[in-house]
Design a protein around this motif. Structure first.
Motif, short mmCIF file in Angstrom:
data_model
loop_
_atom_site.label_atom_id
_atom_site.label_comp_id
_atom_site.label_asym_id
_atom_site.label_seq_id
_atom_site.Cartn_x
_atom_site.Cartn_y
_atom_site.Cartn_z
N VAL A 49 -59.37 -12.60 22.09
CA VAL A 49 -58.63 -11.42 21.69
C VAL A 49 -58.32 -11.45 20.18
CG1 VAL A 49 -56.40 -10.25 21.97
CG2 VAL A 49 -57.69 -10.97 23.97
N LYS A 50 -57.99 -12.62 19.67
CA LYS A 50 -57.69 -12.75 18.23
C LYS A 50 -58.89 -12.29 17.39
CE LYS A 50 -54.23 -16.32 17.47
NZ LYS A 50 -53.98 -17.70 17.08
N ALA A 51 -60.09 -12.69 17.84
CA ALA A 51 -61.30 -12.36 17.09
C ALA A 51 -61.55 -10.85 17.06
CB ALA A 51 -62.49 -13.08 17.71
N MET A 52 -61.04 -10.14 18.07
CA MET A 52 -61.27 -8.69 18.13
C MET A 52 -60.17 -7.88 17.45
SD MET A 52 -62.93 -7.77 21.77
CE MET A 52 -62.22 -8.82 22.97
N LEU A 53 -59.03 -8.52 17.19
CA LEU A 53 -57.88 -7.78 16.65
C LEU A 53 -57.43 -8.37 15.32
CD1 LEU A 53 -55.75 -7.19 19.87
CD2 LEU A 53 -56.72 -5.44 18.41
N THR A 54 -58.34 -8.34 14.36
CA THR A 54 -58.05 -9.00 13.09
C THR A 54 -56.99 -8.27 12.26
OG1 THR A 54 -60.00 -7.91 12.26
CG2 THR A 54 -60.26 -10.21 12.89
N ASN A 55 -56.72 -6.98 12.60
CA ASN A 55 -55.70 -6.23 11.85
C ASN A 55 -54.29 -6.56 12.30
OD1 ASN A 55 -57.75 -4.95 10.57
ND2 ASN A 55 -57.71 -3.15 11.93
N PHE A 56 -54.18 -7.38 13.34
CA PHE A 56 -52.87 -7.71 13.91
C PHE A 56 -52.63 -9.22 13.86
CE2 PHE A 56 -53.99 -3.65 15.54
CZ PHE A 56 -52.80 -2.95 15.67
N GLU A 57 -51.37 -9.59 13.83
CA GLU A 57 -51.04 -11.02 13.93
C GLU A 57 -50.79 -11.31 15.42
OE1 GLU A 57 -47.65 -14.30 12.74
OE2 GLU A 57 -47.38 -12.22 12.11
N ILE A 58 -51.79 -11.91 16.07
CA ILE A 58 -51.68 -12.18 17.51
C ILE A 58 -51.12 -13.59 17.71
CG2 ILE A 58 -52.93 -12.34 19.71
CD1 ILE A 58 -53.01 -9.54 18.50
N VAL A 59 -50.03 -13.68 18.46
CA VAL A 59 -49.44 -15.01 18.71
C VAL A 59 -49.33 -15.27 20.20
CG1 VAL A 59 -48.16 -15.10 16.52
CG2 VAL A 59 -47.08 -14.12 18.52
N SER A 60 -49.41 -16.55 20.56
CA SER A 60 -49.34 -16.92 21.98
C SER A 60 -47.89 -17.17 22.38
CB SER A 60 -50.14 -18.20 22.21
OG SER A 60 -49.50 -19.25 21.53
N LEU A 61 -47.68 -17.41 23.67
CA LEU A 61 -46.33 -17.74 24.16
C LEU A 61 -45.83 -19.02 23.52
CD1 LEU A 61 -46.73 -16.90 27.96
CD2 LEU A 61 -45.44 -15.62 26.24
N ALA A 62 -46.71 -20.01 23.41
CA ALA A 62 -46.31 -21.30 22.81
C ALA A 62 -45.84 -21.10 21.37
CB ALA A 62 -47.46 -22.29 22.86
N GLU A 63 -46.52 -20.19 20.67
CA GLU A 63 -46.17 -19.96 19.26
C GLU A 63 -44.80 -19.29 19.08
OE1 GLU A 63 -49.99 -19.14 16.60
OE2 GLU A 63 -50.24 -18.38 18.64
N ILE A 64 -44.30 -18.64 20.13
CA ILE A 64 -42.92 -18.11 20.03
C ILE A 64 -41.96 -19.02 20.79
CG2 ILE A 64 -43.60 -15.70 19.63
CD1 ILE A 64 -42.75 -15.20 22.63
N ASN A 65 -42.45 -20.21 21.12
CA ASN A 65 -41.63 -21.20 21.84
C ASN A 65 -41.17 -20.70 23.20
OD1 ASN A 65 -41.59 -23.52 20.21
ND2 ASN A 65 -40.33 -22.37 18.73
N CYS A 66 -42.03 -19.98 23.87
CA CYS A 66 -41.69 -19.53 25.22
C CYS A 66 -42.46 -20.40 26.21
CB CYS A 66 -42.05 -18.06 25.40
SG CYS A 66 -41.78 -17.52 27.11
N PHE A 67 -41.74 -21.20 26.95
CA PHE A 67 -42.38 -22.07 27.96
C PHE A 67 -41.84 -21.72 29.34
CE2 PHE A 67 -42.45 -24.23 23.85
CZ PHE A 67 -43.81 -24.40 23.71
N ASP A 68 -41.32 -20.50 29.47
CA ASP A 68 -40.72 -20.06 30.74
C ASP A 68 -41.81 -19.80 31.78
OD1 ASP A 68 -38.69 -19.99 28.96
OD2 ASP A 68 -38.19 -17.88 29.20
N ASP A 69 -41.41 -19.92 33.03
CA ASP A 69 -42.28 -19.56 34.13
C ASP A 69 -42.02 -18.06 34.38
OD1 ASP A 69 -44.05 -19.82 36.12
OD2 ASP A 69 -42.71 -20.89 37.51
N ILE A 70 -42.80 -17.22 33.72
CA ILE A 70 -42.52 -15.77 33.77
C ILE A 70 -42.86 -15.24 35.17
CG2 ILE A 70 -43.01 -13.52 32.73
CD1 ILE A 70 -43.83 -15.01 30.18
N PRO A 71 -41.91 -14.55 35.82
CA PRO A 71 -42.14 -14.09 37.19
C PRO A 71 -43.31 -13.11 37.30
CG PRO A 71 -39.96 -13.41 36.38
CD PRO A 71 -40.60 -14.17 35.29
#
Ligand code: IMP
Length: 194
Positions: free
Chosen positions: A19-41
């Motif tokens: 997805v990052k490679a296709m959306l170069t105009n945006f800053e794409i970040v993962s859950l880990a990069e925002i320090n989210c390690f929750d078990d999202i329901p």
């Protein structure tokens, strides 16, 4: 000009890089990069519902723009099962092998092998929500073929092809897959978003 930041609610590195490679105009970040390690329901009864639950969880908790995906295999002869329960079809602690065995046993000698993979993506951006869908039609094989990919790939043959998903290169699968198509719609939308 700084790029608009978007969280992709996933921990899957392959999906993230794709997805990052296709959306170069945006800053794409993962859950880990925002320090989210929750078990999202993921407790909704539809793919769209689960994608929305995940995207909303991040937007509400962190106040960030976000998109999330959910995928399921829908088999015509099984009334669209396993659908939203694809990951845990054979039980909470099952693996892909267990899921495939259950699927083949439920289908038995059924002649109608029609099935589709469906991906829903929910996007929360600047207070608005959008949902995108990607579908790949095909059929369920009677036996496993190939060893690439993951999940139900060895028993799914996309329409118009002689190979199963598990016999395809990742790029070939990505160009025709449910997830590829849903991501393409998201990318087209975002690249014309201002
Ligand atoms: P997820 O929403 O991408 O995590 O997918 C849910 C479940 O659907 C996975 O655990 C797999 O069992 C199955 N699945 C999703 N995408 C694919 C695919 O591309 N090929 C085979 N199985 C898939």
């Amino acid at each position: 000009m700084s790029k608009l930041k978007l969280v992709f609610a996933t921990n899957n590195k392959n999906k993230l890089e794709e997805v990052k490679a296709m959306l170069t105009n945006f800053e794409i970040v993962s859950l880990a990069e925002i320090n989210c390690f929750d078990d999202i329901p993921e407790t909704a009864t539809s793919l769209e519902g689960n994608a929305i639950l995940k995207a909303d969880y991040i937007t509400k908790k962190y106040g960030l723009n976000c998109f999330a995906d959910d995928t399921g295999l829908e088999v015509e002869a099984l009334n669209n099962a396993p659908g939203v329960y694809s990951a845990r079809y054979a039980g909470e602690t099952c693996n892909s092998e267990d899921n495939i065995l259950k699927l083949l046993s439920e289908m038995g000698e059924t002649l109608n092998r029609n099935a589709q993979f469906r991906t829903a993506i929910a996007l929360n951006i600047e207070g608005k929500q959008f949902v995108f869908e990607g579908i790949c039609k095909g059929e369920i094989l009677k036996n496993k073929q190939g060893s690439s990919g993951f999940g139900y790939d060895p028993v799914f043959r996309p329409k118009g092809f002689k190979k199963s998903f598990a016999e395809m290169e990742m790029t070939e699968k990505g160009s025709i897959s449910h997830r590829g198509k849903a991501i393409e719609k998201l990318v087209t939308f975002l690249n014309s978003y201002s």
